[in-house]
Design an enzyme around this catalytic site. Structure first.
Site, PDB file in Angstrom:
ATOM      1  N   LYS A  38     -14.319  -4.345  -4.795  1.00 27.90           N
ATOM      2  CA  LYS A  38     -15.030  -3.065  -4.872  1.00 27.90           C
ATOM      3  C   LYS A  38     -14.243  -2.041  -5.680  1.00 27.90           C
ATOM      4  CE  LYS A  38     -13.074  -1.242  -0.564  1.00 27.90           C
ATOM      5  NZ  LYS A  38     -12.162  -2.353  -0.268  1.00 27.90           N
ATOM      6  N   LYS A  66       0.819  -1.216   0.000  1.00 25.89           N
ATOM      7  CA  LYS A  66       0.000   0.000   0.000  1.00 25.89           C
ATOM      8  C   LYS A  66       0.853   1.266   0.000  1.00 25.89           C
ATOM      9  CE  LYS A  66      -4.016  -2.158   2.140  1.00 25.89           C
ATOM     10  NZ  LYS A  66      -4.946  -2.188   3.291  1.00 25.89           N
ATOM     11  N   LYS A  94      -9.507 -11.245  -8.535  1.00 23.76           N
ATOM     12  CA  LYS A  94     -10.515 -11.445  -7.510  1.00 23.76           C
ATOM     13  C   LYS A  94     -11.571 -10.340  -7.595  1.00 23.76           C
ATOM     14  CE  LYS A  94     -10.764 -11.893  -2.456  1.00 23.76           C
ATOM     15  NZ  LYS A  94      -9.946 -11.845  -1.210  1.00 23.76           N
TER      16      LYS A  94
END
Length: 332
Positions: free
Chosen positions: A201, A115, A198
């Protein structure tokens, strides 16, 4: 009578709706575990502020996430369902655990590396760096015996286990060392437009959200990527898009895969997509309706949140009191 093993799991309020992958991969299993475990489930809103966010959006998403947990079948009479930030013991324990965690140890967490690379290490918050330790506190404060985890969270659970064992070794037996609960039978649902990825959202075009109108979800499923063949067979490598639709059918109906595939002999992808959409709508329409009903009564939602928070604090406060005494803090 033997006490039920305790399980803890949480979900972030980082989207306007959960999706069918969340439901099949986690939420449905949470509902089932109410029969066999002492369950603690939370909306982890503190984890949702490790990156930039809109406070108003976060508040609404927290309400919506909590309502969806109830709508999918979590029962406040059988489980402790709460919002993380309403139980301050999580943060209080996290500070003690941070003081037991080495900087190098925290630096090795792969999710922070991933991240921080995306956003730049200089712009990454300290919260993003230390959130695995808060996650450890989430688990240890309830003396959880087991934690349902996917492979992407296994490293964080290992940190939790290490911290529990380290604290116990230094200050005396305090924490239950949790075991990972890998749910192997869970259906893996992939992106409708990119079957190699996968369902997420972050790619809404290939994601079926529980709260979308039927027309929106049905259109996504009917537009799902398949292939240039016509044969319907279960082949996750060679026919990933087709296999994904079959997987959703199997997971939602409980039918055997061979039976489902046989029912499409001599038929085409149009039938497969249309019938998959029907099956998905039958499951998510009642969840959507119940969520909207709950959101329409904020006073009742707040009451249920307070009920969950009180029950969670009754357990968490006992652990925190023990921890504070052992590290040398003076009780109030």
């Amino acid at each position: 009578m033997t006490a039920r093993p305790r399980v803890l799991s949480g979900i972030q309020p980082t989207a306007d709706s959960f999706h069918i992958g969340n439901y099949l991969g986690a939420l449905r299993e949470w509902v089932r575990m109410q029969e066999t475990h002492d369950c603690f489930y939370c909306v982890v809103d503190q984890h949702a502020i490790t990156t930039e966010h809109d406070p108003g959006v976060l508040r609404e998403r927290t309400f919506t996430s909590f309502a969806q947990l109830l709508a999918v079948g979590l029962d406040p009479e059988r489980s402790t369902i709460f919002v993380q930030s309403q139980v301050p013991e999580h943060s209080q324990l996290a500070w003690v655990l941070e003081c037991q965690t080495g900087f190098g140890e925290a630096s090795r967490m792969t999710q922070f590396k991933d991240k921080s690379v995306k956003g730049g290490a200089e712009r990454s918050s300290v919260g993003l760096f230390t959130y695995p330790i808060l996650q450890a506190a989430d688990i240890l404060i309830y003396q959880a015996n087991a934690v349902p985890v996917g492979e992407d969270q296994r490293q964080h659970l290992e940190l939790t286990r290490d911290l529990a064992q380290r604290f116990n070794g230094t200050f005396g037996q305090t924490f239950t060392v949790p075991e990972p609960m890998i749910i192997k039978e869970t259906a893996k649902v992939v992106d409708l437009q990119e079957p190699s990825a996968k369902m997420s959202k972050s790619a809404p075009g290939g994601c079926v959200f529980l709260l979308d109108d039927d027309s929106v979800s049905r259109k996504k499923i009917k537009s799902a990527v398949t292939d240039s063949e016509r044969e319907i067979r279960f082949d996750p490598v060679g026919k990933a898009g087709v296999a994904n639709l079959l997987t959703m059918q199997q997971a939602l109906t409980g039918r055997g895969m061979a039976d489902i595939v046989a029912s499409y002999e001599g038929r085409g992808y149009g039938d497969l997509k249309s019938e998959t959409a029907d099956i998905v709508m039958d499951v998510i329409a009642p969840i959507r309706a119940r969520t909207r009903e709950l959101l329409a009564d904020r006073a009742e939602l707040l009451r249920l949140m307070a009920l969950g928070a009180d029950r969670a604090r009754a357990t968490a406060s006992i652990t925190l009191r023990d921890v504070y005494e052992k590290v040398g803090f003076i009780p109030v």
